[in-house]
Motif scaffolding. Sequence first.
Motif, PDB file in Angstrom:
ATOM      1  N   ASP A 278      55.523  52.290  45.304  1.00 34.67           N
ATOM      2  CA  ASP A 278      55.081  52.857  44.130  1.00 34.67           C
ATOM      3  C   ASP A 278      53.874  51.734  43.679  1.00 34.67           C
ATOM      4  O   ASP A 278      53.050  51.631  42.870  1.00 34.67           O
ATOM      5  CB  ASP A 278      55.787  52.559  43.462  1.00 34.67           C
ATOM      6  N   LEU A 279      54.265  50.646  44.277  1.00 36.29           N
ATOM      7  CA  LEU A 279      53.236  49.735  44.226  1.00 36.29           C
ATOM      8  C   LEU A 279      52.569  49.366  44.440  1.00 36.29           C
ATOM      9  O   LEU A 279      51.422  48.485  43.928  1.00 36.29           O
ATOM     10  CB  LEU A 279      54.066  48.072  43.880  1.00 36.29           C
ATOM     11  N   MET A 280      51.835  50.203  45.605  1.00 37.21           N
ATOM     12  CA  MET A 280      50.280  50.557  46.209  1.00 37.21           C
ATOM     13  C   MET A 280      49.784  51.226  45.270  1.00 37.21           C
ATOM     14  O   MET A 280      48.603  50.890  44.748  1.00 37.21           O
ATOM     15  CB  MET A 280      50.832  50.989  47.706  1.00 37.21           C
ATOM     16  N   ASN A 281      50.802  51.976  44.972  1.00 34.75           N
ATOM     17  CA  ASN A 281      49.830  52.992  43.665  1.00 34.75           C
ATOM     18  C   ASN A 281      49.035  52.130  42.365  1.00 34.75           C
ATOM     19  O   ASN A 281      48.166  52.228  41.680  1.00 34.75           O
ATOM     20  CB  ASN A 281      50.556  54.588  43.488  1.00 34.75           C
ATOM     21  N   LEU A 282      49.758  51.539  42.403  1.00 36.69           N
ATOM     22  CA  LEU A 282      49.855  50.240  40.511  1.00 36.69           C
ATOM     23  C   LEU A 282      48.398  49.866  41.067  1.00 36.69           C
ATOM     24  O   LEU A 282      47.944  48.759  40.434  1.00 36.69           O
ATOM     25  CB  LEU A 282      51.024  49.512  40.326  1.00 36.69           C
ATOM     26  N   THR A 283      48.733  48.564  42.548  1.00 38.71           N
ATOM     27  CA  THR A 283      47.843  48.020  42.658  1.00 38.71           C
ATOM     28  C   THR A 283      46.157  48.589  42.884  1.00 38.71           C
ATOM     29  O   THR A 283      45.483  47.716  41.928  1.00 38.71           O
ATOM     30  CB  THR A 283      48.074  47.474  43.766  1.00 38.71           C
ATOM     31  N   GLU A 284      46.343  49.864  43.535  1.00 38.62           N
ATOM     32  CA  GLU A 284      45.228  50.781  43.540  1.00 38.62           C
ATOM     33  C   GLU A 284      44.956  50.796  41.684  1.00 38.62           C
ATOM     34  O   GLU A 284      42.988  50.409  42.025  1.00 38.62           O
ATOM     35  CB  GLU A 284      45.079  51.751  44.030  1.00 38.62           C
ATOM     36  N   GLU A 285      44.959  51.318  41.191  1.00 38.53           N
ATOM     37  CA  GLU A 285      44.689  51.763  39.585  1.00 38.53           C
ATOM     38  C   GLU A 285      44.291  50.241  39.000  1.00 38.53           C
ATOM     39  O   GLU A 285      43.550  49.940  38.307  1.00 38.53           O
ATOM     40  CB  GLU A 285      46.156  51.960  38.622  1.00 38.53           C
ATOM     41  N   MET A 286      45.168  48.665  39.607  1.00 39.61           N
ATOM     42  CA  MET A 286      44.906  48.038  38.426  1.00 39.61           C
ATOM     43  C   MET A 286      42.863  47.059  39.096  1.00 39.61           C
ATOM     44  O   MET A 286      43.387  46.588  38.459  1.00 39.61           O
ATOM     45  CB  MET A 286      45.747  46.313  38.758  1.00 39.61           C
ATOM     46  N   PHE A 287      43.297  47.225  40.542  1.00 40.92           N
ATOM     47  CA  PHE A 287      42.029  46.835  40.684  1.00 40.92           C
ATOM     48  C   PHE A 287      40.714  47.091  40.498  1.00 40.92           C
ATOM     49  O   PHE A 287      39.803  47.360  40.766  1.00 40.92           O
ATOM     50  CB  PHE A 287      42.236  46.255  42.308  1.00 40.92           C
ATOM     51  N   ALA A 288      40.522  48.625  41.047  1.00 42.43           N
ATOM     52  CA  ALA A 288      40.157  49.760  40.116  1.00 42.43           C
ATOM     53  C   ALA A 288      39.468  49.587  38.682  1.00 42.43           C
ATOM     54  O   ALA A 288      38.144  49.288  38.931  1.00 42.43           O
ATOM     55  CB  ALA A 288      40.128  51.055  40.589  1.00 42.43           C
ATOM     56  N   GLY A 289      40.577  49.257  38.101  1.00 44.32           N
ATOM     57  CA  GLY A 289      40.414  49.003  36.754  1.00 44.32           C
ATOM     58  C   GLY A 289      39.502  48.030  36.408  1.00 44.32           C
ATOM     59  O   GLY A 289      38.905  47.620  35.240  1.00 44.32           O
TER      60      GLY A 289
END
Length: 450
Positions: A278-289
Amino acid sequence: METENAYIKQRLEKAESLRTRGINPYPNGLVPRNLVRDIHQNYGEWEGAKLASLNQEFSLAGRVIFSRSFGKAGFLKIRDRTGELQIFCQKTSLSESDFTLYQEIDIGDFVFVEGTLFRTKTNELTLKANRLTLAAKSLRNLPEKWHGLTDVETRYRQRYVDLIANPVVRDTFIKRSKIVQFIRQFLVDRDFLEVETPMMQTIPGGAAAKPFVTHHNKLDMDLFLRIAPELYLKRLVVGGMERVFEINRNFRNEGISIQHNPEFTMLEFYQSYSTYEDLMNLTEEMFAGLAVAVCGAEKVSYQGETIDFTPPFERISYREMQKVGEKSLIRPTFVVGFPIEESPLARQNAADPAITDRFELYIYGMEVANAFSELNDPLDQKERFLKQVESRERGDEEAMHFDADYIRALEYGMPPTAGEGIGIDRLVMLLTDSPSIRDVILFPQLRPEK
């Protein structure tokens, strides 16, 4: 050095001359009504005739970064926190004392100026000064070719000069602030609570690192500057704070390099009822943003390479990384499947007991994030701590201490949780195209000046 002392002596004499005329070279209570940015935004497209009809007086304050005199008139350029603007000073427009002051202004001085806007013959938006006040006298001359200070030692040691001389440096730290603000809001929007945990700890834990040691005189006890906030944040999860984060300093008594500073900033956050996936998905979203918010696009240029933060990021196993090497991981890559011996706080993988549910995120060969599904079995955690103690007894100074209170906390029960740490400094490096961690820390650690 003699030339520098001569400049200081000359400017001290100017300051003393001002005092004898009743002028304080360091006055107080000067409050500008306007900012350079607002003047450019509101009037940057106005023609001269329209500016002449404005019939409005503005007041600005800033550092003098340029001066050119023509006898009875001349130009200054000042810089405030938002930008630069040219100032026209004319003998017929200023009082005698103000014009005399103008003639004594040095590069580096701060001035407070009031006047009206117009355009010069070269069509440059300019403030015509009606009143001029010295806001603060600079006693040191700015470095030669101050607009391009390049000596690395001076830049890091005298960051205040670096910020004056290199506007791009100031932009880097403005971006750093935006990055931290974005991350903070990103987590708050997802119901995370920001907290603060101890910087001085009786037992250093949460990472494999050698700590700094200090001593509390009143309690007559040694304390350690924290190497990580992890074990305290997970204590809060035990206490019912299901989503928590902290952005703050860690201290590790290790070497200094372009990627390492003994004092550095980390984000750590913990989310109950989630896994490391779940944190992989969260990290991808954070970094892209973050890339879009700070750099304007998901693709970012770093040291001649294009770093694409568009999800999903590549994923490889720890064993694969051992073959390709971390330095080859240029694009954002999650490395998973870390051995249990290297992950004393991570949950054991259900399918393969030799590895843990953990990832590290590498970008341009740098570890930027580390996360795992948390180990919440107190018996398992106790055994892992004991193995770390054995490693310490064999001479491993970075092995973890045994934290009995943390075991006690786990015995009260911690819900299934995933946690992550992100190195803010390295992330800022990537988003500002900075080759060294010292470029993104305002005051990096250096040897004492000779």
